[in-house]
Design an enzyme around this catalytic site. Structure first.
Site, PDB file in Angstrom:
ATOM      1  N   GLY A  10       0.883  -1.177   0.000  1.00 50.74           N
ATOM      2  CA  GLY A  10       0.000   0.000   0.000  1.00 50.74           C
ATOM      3  C   GLY A  10       0.912   1.217   0.000  1.00 50.74           C
ATOM      4  CB  ILE A  14      -0.464   5.105   6.000  1.00 48.38           C
ATOM      5  CG1 ILE A  14      -1.705   5.771   6.602  1.00 48.38           C
ATOM      6  CG2 ILE A  14       0.419   4.539   7.115  1.00 48.38           C
ATOM      7  CD1 ILE A  14      -2.576   4.851   7.429  1.00 48.38           C
ATOM      8  N   GLY A  15       1.396   4.718   3.451  1.00 48.72           N
ATOM      9  CA  GLY A  15       2.526   3.996   2.844  1.00 48.72           C
ATOM     10  C   GLY A  15       3.670   4.936   2.486  1.00 48.72           C
ATOM     11  CG  ASP A  34      -0.739   1.106  -4.269  1.00 45.60           C
ATOM     12  OD1 ASP A  34      -0.795   1.709  -3.178  1.00 45.60           O
ATOM     13  OD2 ASP A  34      -1.739   0.916  -4.992  1.00 45.60           O
ATOM     14  NE  ARG A  89     -10.112   3.588  13.431  1.00 45.96           N
ATOM     15  CZ  ARG A  89     -10.335   4.360  14.503  1.00 45.96           C
ATOM     16  NH1 ARG A  89     -11.345   4.113  15.305  1.00 45.96           N
ATOM     17  NH2 ARG A  89      -9.527   5.368  14.769  1.00 45.96           N
ATOM     18  CB  THR A 120      -5.733  -2.443   6.286  1.00 52.01           C
ATOM     19  OG1 THR A 120      -4.636  -2.199   5.401  1.00 52.01           O
ATOM     20  CG2 THR A 120      -7.044  -2.339   5.524  1.00 52.01           C
ATOM     21  CG  ASN A 121      -8.726   1.177  10.605  1.00 52.34           C
ATOM     22  OD1 ASN A 121      -8.559   0.547  11.645  1.00 52.34           O
ATOM     23  ND2 ASN A 121      -8.254   2.397  10.424  1.00 52.34           N
ATOM     24  NE  ARG A 152      -5.184   9.653  16.503  1.00 47.26           N
ATOM     25  CZ  ARG A 152      -5.671   8.868  15.551  1.00 47.26           C
ATOM     26  NH1 ARG A 152      -6.418   7.822  15.873  1.00 47.26           N
ATOM     27  NH2 ARG A 152      -5.417   9.136  14.284  1.00 47.26           N
ATOM     28  CG  HIS A 176      -7.714   1.266  16.046  1.00 45.91           C
ATOM     29  ND1 HIS A 176      -7.286   2.307  16.822  1.00 45.91           N
ATOM     30  CD2 HIS A 176      -7.562   1.677  14.765  1.00 45.91           C
ATOM     31  CE1 HIS A 176      -6.886   3.305  16.030  1.00 45.91           C
ATOM     32  NE2 HIS A 176      -7.055   2.941  14.786  1.00 45.91           N
TER      33      HIS A 176
HETATM   34  N1  APR Z   1      -3.238  -4.276  -3.044  1.00 43.97           N
HETATM   35  C1  APR Z   1      -2.322  -3.316  -2.849  1.00 43.97           C
HETATM   36  N2  APR Z   1      -2.652  -2.035  -2.651  1.00 43.97           N
HETATM   37  C2  APR Z   1      -3.945  -1.710  -2.661  1.00 43.97           C
HETATM   38  C3  APR Z   1      -4.967  -2.671  -2.865  1.00 43.97           C
HETATM   39  C4  APR Z   1      -4.562  -4.010  -3.061  1.00 43.97           C
HETATM   40  N3  APR Z   1      -5.443  -4.977  -3.273  1.00 43.97           N
HETATM   41  N4  APR Z   1      -6.165  -2.030  -2.814  1.00 43.97           N
HETATM   42  C5  APR Z   1      -5.908  -0.738  -2.583  1.00 43.97           C
HETATM   43  N5  APR Z   1      -4.576  -0.537  -2.499  1.00 43.97           N
HETATM   44  C6  APR Z   1      -3.837   0.709  -2.287  1.00 43.97           C
HETATM   45  C7  APR Z   1      -4.445   1.907  -2.971  1.00 43.97           C
HETATM   46  O1  APR Z   1      -4.095   1.939  -4.346  1.00 43.97           O
HETATM   47  C8  APR Z   1      -3.831   3.053  -2.174  1.00 43.97           C
HETATM   48  O2  APR Z   1      -2.637   3.549  -2.770  1.00 43.97           O
HETATM   49  O3  APR Z   1      -3.855   1.050  -0.898  1.00 43.97           O
HETATM   50  C9  APR Z   1      -3.504   2.420  -0.819  1.00 43.97           C
HETATM   51  C10 APR Z   1      -4.270   3.038   0.346  1.00 43.97           C
HETATM   52  O4  APR Z   1      -3.834   4.347   0.474  1.00 43.97           O
HETATM   53  P1  APR Z   1      -4.814   5.548   0.902  1.00 43.97           P
HETATM   54  O5  APR Z   1      -6.085   5.437   0.134  1.00 43.97           O
HETATM   55  O6  APR Z   1      -4.028   6.802   0.802  1.00 43.97           O
HETATM   56  O7  APR Z   1      -5.167   5.201   2.423  1.00 43.97           O
HETATM   57  P2  APR Z   1      -4.278   5.463   3.740  1.00 43.97           P
HETATM   58  O8  APR Z   1      -4.633   6.782   4.308  1.00 43.97           O
HETATM   59  O9  APR Z   1      -2.852   5.159   3.459  1.00 43.97           O
HETATM   60  O10 APR Z   1      -4.905   4.363   4.715  1.00 43.97           O
HETATM   61  C11 APR Z   1      -4.791   2.984   4.444  1.00 43.97           C
HETATM   62  O11 APR Z   1      -4.946   2.384   6.751  1.00 43.97           O
HETATM   63  O12 APR Z   1      -5.540   3.607   8.651  1.00 43.97           O
HETATM   64  C12 APR Z   1      -5.958   2.713   7.683  1.00 43.97           C
HETATM   65  O13 APR Z   1      -8.313   3.188   7.541  1.00 43.97           O
HETATM   66  C13 APR Z   1      -7.069   3.264   6.862  1.00 43.97           C
HETATM   67  O14 APR Z   1      -7.672   1.188   5.873  1.00 43.97           O
HETATM   68  C14 APR Z   1      -7.002   2.414   5.642  1.00 43.97           C
HETATM   69  C15 APR Z   1      -5.504   2.159   5.484  1.00 43.97           C
END
Ligand code: APR
Length: 320
Positions: A10, A14-15, A34, A89, A120-121, A152, A176
């Site tokens: 991902g 966050i990634g 990703d 969540r 992931t949530n 927090r 959480h």
């Molecule tokens: N395989 C790999 N990556 C994936 C897949 C998958 N099957 N499905 C989605 N992604 C990628 C998306 O392309 C995206 O770049 O996961 C990434 C998620 O990034 P964001 O949408 O920016 O989300 P983020 O804020 O990083 O949060 C990710 O963490 O805290 C939790 O609730 C939050 O579940 C969420 C996760």
């Protein structure tokens, strides 16, 4: 000796932050993975180009193929979708469960010896599902929640008392989510427990109750402000703290969503508890004796997590 390999599954908000922090701290060589083409490669290149100014040595690579995570020492999973305002969540369950299946299978095939941290949530259910899909040992698959929730709590307490965050410790148990259990009597300022600080007149019980509630709602507060996604700086920092404890065998005592069997009277489930993280992953679960009120709150949290796990089993019969 080769540097450790850190795979970030991902490469979203966050990634990307994880990759930046891991590089700044020189924790190892980093692979950003990703399904979105270009995103992990672009972020890897961008962060690598901050290296000359920062002076770090770390390899950065973007990838769309699981082969590139081969033999990772640590995998941090943020793949999936984040919350939008008005969502809990738990609303993410159906979509993110499918993502955990593909991620779990990828880790199983290419990085079966990794220490896996799930972000992931909904966290407690997703870390459970990820463990099931990957088949890795329970002590090597853990969820990041308690470090963030207690950070927090510590932040809000430091503002209330007007003291450095460094001198505030806090403990948060349970899932959480809305049912998390901030453990007030084990939270301190320089070792002085919060109930004593209330008795000393540093604050009032009402203010403490409000801070506990704000901690529970900490994620939603940020989702409400950002509107397009959820928190990412502090979640990434929290997971890096856990990864560092593993990679450097620091044996930090950190609250995490760990697999609990026996402790807390539980017969095998993921939930937030104090753990020791070292070179063997989750090396110990600290079985605190809860008082009656805490036990009631913890049980509520446990029941909420069990409900989510049952919902996962309903969606994907292979988990039942
Ligand atoms: N395989 C790999 N990556 C994936 C897949 C998958 N099957 N499905 C989605 N992604 C990628 C998306 O392309 C995206 O770049 O996961 C990434 C998620 O990034 P964001 O949408 O920016 O989300 P983020 O804020 O990083 O949060 C990710 O963490 O805290 C939790 O609730 C939050 O579940 C969420 C996760």
């Amino acid at each position: 000796m080769a540097r450790p390999k850190i795979a970030l599954i991902g490469a979203g908000q966050i990634g990307g932050t994880l990759a930046h922090l891991a590089a700044l701290k020189e924790l190892g060589d980093i692979v950003l993975f990703d399904i979105a083409e270009g995103t992990p490669q672009g972020k890897a290149l961008d962060i690598a180009q901050s290296g000359p100014s920062e002076g770090f040595d770390a390899g950065l690579k973007g990838a769309n193929s699981y082969e590139d995570i081969a033999d990772a020492d640590v995998c941090i999973v943020t793949a999936g979708v984040p919350r939008k305002p008005g969502m809990s969540r738990d609303d993410l369950l159906g979509i993110n469960l499918k993502v955990m299946k593909s991620v779990g299978e990828g880790i199983k095939q290419y990085a079966p010896n990794a220490f896996v941290i799930c972000i992931t949530n909904p966290l407690d259910a997703m870390v459970w599902a990820l463990r099931e899909f990957s088949g890795l040992p329970h002590n090597k698959v853990v969820g990041m929640a308690g470090v963030l929730d207690s950070a927090r709590f510590r932040h809000f307490l430091s503002l209330e008392f007007g003291v450095s965050m460094k001198d505030v410790t806090a403990f948060v148990l349970g899932g959480h989510g809305d049912t998390m259990v901030p453990l007030v009597r084990y939270s301190t300022v320089a070792g002085i427990p919060l109930p004593d600080l209330v008795a000393m007149g540093w604050t009032t019980q009402e203010k403490m109750d409000a801070i506990v509630q704000r901690t529970r709602d900490g994620g939603a507060e940020i989702v409400g402000l950002l509107k397009t996604g959820s928190a990412f700086y502090a979640p990434a920092t929290s997971a890096i703290e856990m990864a560092e404890s593993y990679l450097k065998d620091q044996k930090r005592l950190l609250p995490c969503a760990a697999f609990v069997k026996g402790a807390y009277g539980l017969d095998g489930m993921y939930v937030g508890v104090p753990t020791v993280i070292g070179a063997n992953g989750i090396e110990r679960i600290v079985d605190i004796k809860l008082n009656k009120d805490e036990q009631v709150m913890f049980q509520k949290s446990v029941d909420a997590v069990k409900g989510l796990v049952d919902a996962c089993k309903g969606i994907d019969p292979s988990l039942a």
